[in-house]
Write an enzyme that holds these catalytic residues in place. Structure first.
Site, short mmCIF file in Angstrom:
data_model
loop_
_atom_site.label_atom_id
_atom_site.label_comp_id
_atom_site.label_asym_id
_atom_site.label_seq_id
_atom_site.Cartn_x
_atom_site.Cartn_y
_atom_site.Cartn_z
N MET A 205 0.87 -1.19 0.00
CA MET A 205 0.00 0.00 0.00
C MET A 205 0.90 1.23 0.00
O MET A 205 1.63 1.47 0.96
CB MET A 205 -0.90 -0.04 1.25
CG MET A 205 -1.91 1.08 1.33
SD MET A 205 -3.15 0.78 2.63
CE MET A 205 -2.13 0.59 4.10
N HIS A 206 0.83 1.97 -1.10
CA HIS A 206 1.71 3.13 -1.20
C HIS A 206 1.07 4.33 -1.91
O HIS A 206 1.58 5.44 -1.82
CB HIS A 206 2.99 2.76 -1.95
CG HIS A 206 2.78 2.55 -3.42
ND1 HIS A 206 2.26 1.37 -3.93
CD2 HIS A 206 2.98 3.36 -4.49
CE1 HIS A 206 2.18 1.46 -5.24
NE2 HIS A 206 2.60 2.65 -5.62
N ARG A 207 -0.05 4.12 -2.60
CA ARG A 207 -0.60 5.20 -3.41
C ARG A 207 -1.16 6.32 -2.53
O ARG A 207 -1.82 6.06 -1.51
CB ARG A 207 -1.69 4.67 -4.35
CG ARG A 207 -1.20 3.63 -5.33
CD ARG A 207 -2.23 3.34 -6.39
NE ARG A 207 -2.34 4.48 -7.28
CZ ARG A 207 -1.54 4.70 -8.32
NH1 ARG A 207 -0.58 3.85 -8.61
NH2 ARG A 207 -1.69 5.75 -9.07
N ALA A 208 -0.93 7.55 -2.96
CA ALA A 208 -1.32 8.71 -2.16
C ALA A 208 -2.82 8.73 -1.88
O ALA A 208 -3.25 9.12 -0.79
CB ALA A 208 -0.91 10.00 -2.87
N ASP B 69 -2.39 -1.89 -3.87
CA ASP B 69 -2.84 -0.78 -4.71
C ASP B 69 -1.85 -0.54 -5.85
O ASP B 69 -1.90 0.47 -6.53
CB ASP B 69 -3.08 0.49 -3.89
CG ASP B 69 -1.85 0.99 -3.14
OD1 ASP B 69 -0.74 0.49 -3.40
OD2 ASP B 69 -2.00 1.89 -2.28
#
Length: 440
Positions: free
Chosen positions: A208-211, A286
């Protein structure tokens, strides 16, 4: 022939490795350009060595920075290399700033651009990746397209079918190639060794990394609430430093880290990560590329997004979009864990990205273009032909190629009554509706 390859991020290096192999195997002159936006050892020197591909001929060392600054520095460095090396074609892969920079510079220098993984669309212009991939497609000469659906995206935007080559996705070639390398060497990361991944059951790999997820407290809280209830699973979470920092600022990191079934570890190398995902019962992500890898290694994926530029994985049945909806995450995760028939359908979903021969098809096409002089970018010498745009229902028994020759036309779109079709040369279009340019 000389081929230049521009590489920026780990996913680009991973997906281009099979094409680099194929170029080298055929004895074609190769120039590797690394933009250096990943500037630590894991992301650069050691990574090329681990994947058993040559070190770059050039490293521009742009480091991190804003989109504008990073792209500008890349363009400056890439231009210097291309002016000196004079390749016949520049290959870029995907949708990063390195792709945008490489495509813009090459096209301005009248060097052919080959876009690997062309035609993907999320139709979300808030994503920088969407801007990059669209801009790259405008400048390209050759389009190496993973699926028919992605090809239709380009046809709908007015690109000629003559330049669209459906190759499948090199992610399949790459997964097969790199999983073999990974299994030979085994796990190298200490945290994975301590967890005894080889003997662990019901593994859920989380990324999980998306802004739009980690920077939105309401969304990320909903995801974490779902993770709390997934206590039947061993959740392995290699956490991105930025994600950790954001969770800490929201007061959520300790709450997640204290759960017995959640194992938060530092980011791990690609080969270890590939082994981890291959041993997982479920991937919750994501990421864009991980949706492709999951269906390739037959692991069900739940995607923490509301749209995807990889819709084929959803249509095929190997991936489900769940957004940040706690209920959707829990219901689908529990079905995968407890409903064998449902889980097997996802695991056995047909891979829309091919069988692992994308690199061969890509280099075959480049060789064919080179041999036929189609990589030469020249100003037009003929007076522009006038044309009409037409639509027709075809009543005769005729293929796309035969129709174009008979009518001095170029077919753009084909509709068979149920769905859009890619107008391959040998497609019989009887009783289909077509749009085409009629040349005078």
């Amino acid at each position: 022939m000389k081929i230049a390859v521009v590489l920026g991020t780990r996913p680009e290096i991973i997906k281009m490795a099979p094409i680099i192999d194929e170029i080298i195997k055929r004895g074609i002159d190769l120039t590797l350009i690394h933009t250096g936006q990943h500037y630590d050892k894991e992301m650069s020197d050691n990574f090329f060595k681990d994947l058993e591909i040559p070190a770059p001929d050039y490293n521009i060392h742009v480091g991190s920075g804003s989109h504008g600054k990073q792209t500008g520095l890349m363009m400056e460095g890439i231009e210097e290399v291309l002016v000196d090396e004079k390749p016949d074609i520049v290959l870029v892969q995907g949708d990063t700033n390195a792709v945008l920079a490489g495509a813009l510079v090459a096209s301005k220098l009248h060097i052919a651009v080959g876009h690997v993984e062309a035609g993907l669309r999320s139709f979300d212009m808030t994503m920088p990746e969407e801007i990059n991939r669209r801009a790259c497609d405008v400048t390209s000469t050759m389009y190496f397209i993973p699926t028919e659906e992605s090809a239709i995206n380009l046809l709908a935007e007015g690109f000629s079918r003559k330049n669209l080559i459906i190759t499948g996705n090199t992610v399949v070639d790459a997964c097969f190639r790199h999983l073999e390398i990974a299994r030979k060497r085994g796990f190298e990361d200490e945290s994975l060794a301590e967890l005894d991944i080889d003997n662990m059951k019901n593994i859920l790999t989380l990324t999980m990394h998306r802004a739009e997820n980690v920077d939105d407290k309401e969304r990320v809280t909903s995801i974490i609430e779902a993770l709390k209830e997934l206590d039947q699973m061993n959740i392995i979470f290699p956490i991105h430093p930025r994600t950790k920092k954001t969770l800490e600022s929201f007061g959520l990191f300790d709450e997640l880290n204290n759960l017995n079934h959640v194992h938060i570890i530092k980011p791990i190398g690609y080969l270890d990560f590939l082994q981890l995902t291959s041993k997982s019962s479920l991937i919750l992500t994501d990421s864009g590329g991980l949706q492709e890898e999951a269906i390739t290694i037959n692991v069900p994926a739940l995607t923490l997004r509301y749209n995807t530029e990889r819709p084929e994985t959803v249509t095929a049945g190997g991936n489900i979009l769940v957004g940040s909806d706690k209920k959707a995450i829990l219901e689908n995760a529990e079905k995968i864990l407890n409903d064998k028939e449902f889980a097997d359908r996802m695991r056995n979903a047909e891979n829309p990205y091919g069988q692992g021969d994308s690199a061969q098809k890509t280099v075959d096409a480049i060789q064919d273009y080179y041999d036929n002089g189609l990589l030469d970018i020249k100003a037009p010498e003929d007076i522009m032909t006038s044309f009409e745009r037409k639509m027709a229902l075809i009543n005769e028994n005729i293929t796309v190629n035969e129709f174009e020759e008979k009518n001095n036309a170029l077919i753009h779109m084909v509709f068979d009554g149920e769905k859009m079709r890619f107008p391959a040369d040998d497609l019989n279009i009887k009783e289909m509706c077509v749009t085409y340019d009629k040349f005078q």
